[in-house]
Design an enzyme around this catalytic site. Sequence first.
Site, PDB file in Angstrom:
ATOM      1  CB  ALA A  59      -0.951  -0.017   1.198  1.00 50.30           C
ATOM      2  CB  VAL A 109       3.665 -10.412   0.910  1.00 50.07           C
ATOM      3  CG1 VAL A 109       2.924  -9.184   1.387  1.00 50.07           C
ATOM      4  CG2 VAL A 109       4.178 -10.257  -0.515  1.00 50.07           C
ATOM      5  CE1 TYR A 167       1.612  -8.968 -12.810  1.00 49.36           C
ATOM      6  CE2 TYR A 167       0.341  -8.794 -14.844  1.00 49.36           C
ATOM      7  CZ  TYR A 167       0.573  -8.405 -13.537  1.00 49.36           C
ATOM      8  OH  TYR A 167      -0.245  -7.468 -12.946  1.00 49.36           O
ATOM      9  CB  THR A 225       1.791 -15.003 -10.918  1.00 47.38           C
ATOM     10  OG1 THR A 225       1.658 -13.724 -11.550  1.00 47.38           O
ATOM     11  CG2 THR A 225       3.212 -15.510 -11.069  1.00 47.38           C
ATOM     12  CE  LYS A 226      -1.070 -10.043 -10.600  1.00 51.60           C
ATOM     13  NZ  LYS A 226      -1.311  -9.617  -9.205  1.00 51.60           N
TER      14      LYS A 226
HETATM   15  P1  NAP Z   1       3.250  -0.707  -8.036  1.00 52.46           P
HETATM   16  O1  NAP Z   1       2.892   0.718  -8.217  1.00 52.46           O
HETATM   17  O2  NAP Z   1       4.508  -1.225  -8.639  1.00 52.46           O
HETATM   18  O3  NAP Z   1       3.211  -1.051  -6.473  1.00 52.46           O
HETATM   19  C1  NAP Z   1       3.535  -2.339  -6.044  1.00 52.46           C
HETATM   20  C2  NAP Z   1       3.376  -2.387  -4.539  1.00 52.46           C
HETATM   21  O4  NAP Z   1       3.679  -3.733  -4.123  1.00 52.46           O
HETATM   22  C3  NAP Z   1       4.328  -1.468  -3.807  1.00 52.46           C
HETATM   23  O5  NAP Z   1       3.627  -0.855  -2.746  1.00 52.46           O
HETATM   24  C4  NAP Z   1       5.385  -2.416  -3.261  1.00 52.46           C
HETATM   25  O6  NAP Z   1       5.891  -2.005  -1.995  1.00 52.46           O
HETATM   26  C5  NAP Z   1       4.579  -3.670  -3.035  1.00 52.46           C
HETATM   27  N1  NAP Z   1       5.408  -4.878  -2.962  1.00 52.46           N
HETATM   28  C6  NAP Z   1       6.140  -5.453  -3.940  1.00 52.46           C
HETATM   29  N2  NAP Z   1       6.782  -6.529  -3.445  1.00 52.46           N
HETATM   30  C7  NAP Z   1       6.420  -6.643  -2.140  1.00 52.46           C
HETATM   31  C8  NAP Z   1       6.724  -7.562  -1.106  1.00 52.46           C
HETATM   32  N3  NAP Z   1       7.555  -8.595  -1.311  1.00 52.46           N
HETATM   33  N4  NAP Z   1       6.161  -7.384   0.124  1.00 52.46           N
HETATM   34  C9  NAP Z   1       5.323  -6.338   0.354  1.00 52.46           C
HETATM   35  N5  NAP Z   1       4.994  -5.422  -0.589  1.00 52.46           N
HETATM   36  C10 NAP Z   1       5.552  -5.585  -1.819  1.00 52.46           C
HETATM   37  O7  NAP Z   1       2.122  -1.676  -8.616  1.00 52.46           O
HETATM   38  P2  NAP Z   1       0.566  -1.448  -8.890  1.00 52.46           P
HETATM   39  O8  NAP Z   1       0.411  -1.095 -10.304  1.00 52.46           O
HETATM   40  O9  NAP Z   1      -0.047  -0.603  -7.837  1.00 52.46           O
HETATM   41  O10 NAP Z   1       0.079  -2.973  -8.747  1.00 52.46           O
HETATM   42  C11 NAP Z   1      -0.582  -3.456  -7.598  1.00 52.46           C
HETATM   43  C12 NAP Z   1      -1.235  -4.791  -7.941  1.00 52.46           C
HETATM   44  O11 NAP Z   1      -2.113  -4.605  -9.050  1.00 52.46           O
HETATM   45  C13 NAP Z   1      -0.259  -5.884  -8.354  1.00 52.46           C
HETATM   46  O12 NAP Z   1      -0.683  -7.122  -7.837  1.00 52.46           O
HETATM   47  C14 NAP Z   1      -0.355  -5.872  -9.867  1.00 52.46           C
HETATM   48  O13 NAP Z   1      -0.028  -7.111 -10.432  1.00 52.46           O
HETATM   49  C15 NAP Z   1      -1.817  -5.543 -10.059  1.00 52.46           C
HETATM   50  N6  NAP Z   1      -2.133  -4.960 -11.375  1.00 52.46           N
HETATM   51  C16 NAP Z   1      -1.574  -3.789 -11.793  1.00 52.46           C
HETATM   52  C17 NAP Z   1      -1.898  -3.289 -13.055  1.00 52.46           C
HETATM   53  C18 NAP Z   1      -1.324  -2.000 -13.605  1.00 52.46           C
HETATM   54  O14 NAP Z   1      -1.487  -1.745 -14.808  1.00 52.46           O
HETATM   55  N7  NAP Z   1      -0.711  -1.147 -12.800  1.00 52.46           N
HETATM   56  C19 NAP Z   1      -2.775  -4.007 -13.875  1.00 52.46           C
HETATM   57  C20 NAP Z   1      -3.326  -5.188 -13.413  1.00 52.46           C
HETATM   58  C21 NAP Z   1      -2.989  -5.662 -12.164  1.00 52.46           C
HETATM   59  P3  NAP Z   1       7.398  -1.465  -1.713  1.00 52.46           P
HETATM   60  O15 NAP Z   1       7.727  -0.480  -2.796  1.00 52.46           O
HETATM   61  O16 NAP Z   1       7.278  -0.878  -0.360  1.00 52.46           O
HETATM   62  O17 NAP Z   1       8.297  -2.663  -1.752  1.00 52.46           O
END
Ligand code: NAP
Length: 243
Positions: A9, A60, A151, A154-155
């Site tokens: 978050a 996590v 990816y 995993t999803k």
């Molecule tokens: P993001 O901006 O890259 O943020 C990712 C978040 O995950 C960061 O807060 C990061 O925290 C945290 N994280 C990564 N590894 C971690 C770990 N080992 N333990 C705890 N926290 C961890 O990504 P986002 O776009 O918001 O994506 C969030 C979710 O939505 C993901 O599951 C992604 O697959 C999904 N999603 C995203 C999109 C898109 O287009 N953006 C589309 C479909 C699905 P730290 O920086 O503190 O490590």
Amino acid sequence: MKTAVITGASRGIGAACAKRFARDGYQVVINYNHSEQQAQSVLDEIKRNGGDGMLFHADVTNQDEVKSMMQETQKAYGQLDVLVNNAGIVQDAYLLMLNSENLDRCMDINVKGYFYCAQQAALKMFRKKNGVIVNISSVSSQMALAGQSVYSATKGAVNSMTRTLAKELAPYGIRVNAVAPGFVETEMLDTLPEEKRSAYLEAIPMGRFGRAEEVADLAAMLCSEQCAYLTGQTIVLDGGLSL
Ligand code: NAP
């Protein structure tokens, strides 16, 4: 007051979920791994707007850290009502470029991390026979995008676990659903090369990328009484991309 744990978050979709759930009156646990400052500014904003919450550092992929996150949540707020399994990474690579390090990392965060958090959260939710888990999946779980085999696998696992966990946990009053967003404007999208970005944009019938707040709105709705009979579903939120 209800309590929500949001993994990952510190930014992007997770940060938007934390702010949205705080606005809905939840005490929010803002989980982060590396980005402490960004997580702190999410919490500061929530508090400035009259909300309540706390930060929790946990990777996590580390079962002990996940366990203590849920224990400390229970200690601080007395209950756990919602888990948003959101922390995830994308590491695009074509088949011949895959290496075991990236493969393991993606599986560990996007799959094992979701299981660890769901397991520890469910242990707390069992007590009061009530709770909601929202897994953030991706439209890549249903749509083939070259370079995203790991990816998307995993999803796909997230969608399958959503269905099975929903069946296992329904007798305990716990609902489990997933949101599968298309392309959402976050730092994750910044990793795309410009030509891919434009090609994806052209493929979206609604002509724009999604916003993190729109994913958060859907996650909040899935946790509300309006969705009290909904479980085991993956809702696609992609502006028509997958149609
Ligand atoms: P993001 O901006 O890259 O943020 C990712 C978040 O995950 C960061 O807060 C990061 O925290 C945290 N994280 C990564 N590894 C971690 C770990 N080992 N333990 C705890 N926290 C961890 O990504 P986002 O776009 O918001 O994506 C969030 C979710 O939505 C993901 O599951 C992604 O697959 C999904 N999603 C995203 C999109 C898109 O287009 N953006 C589309 C479909 C699905 P730290 O920086 O503190 O490590």
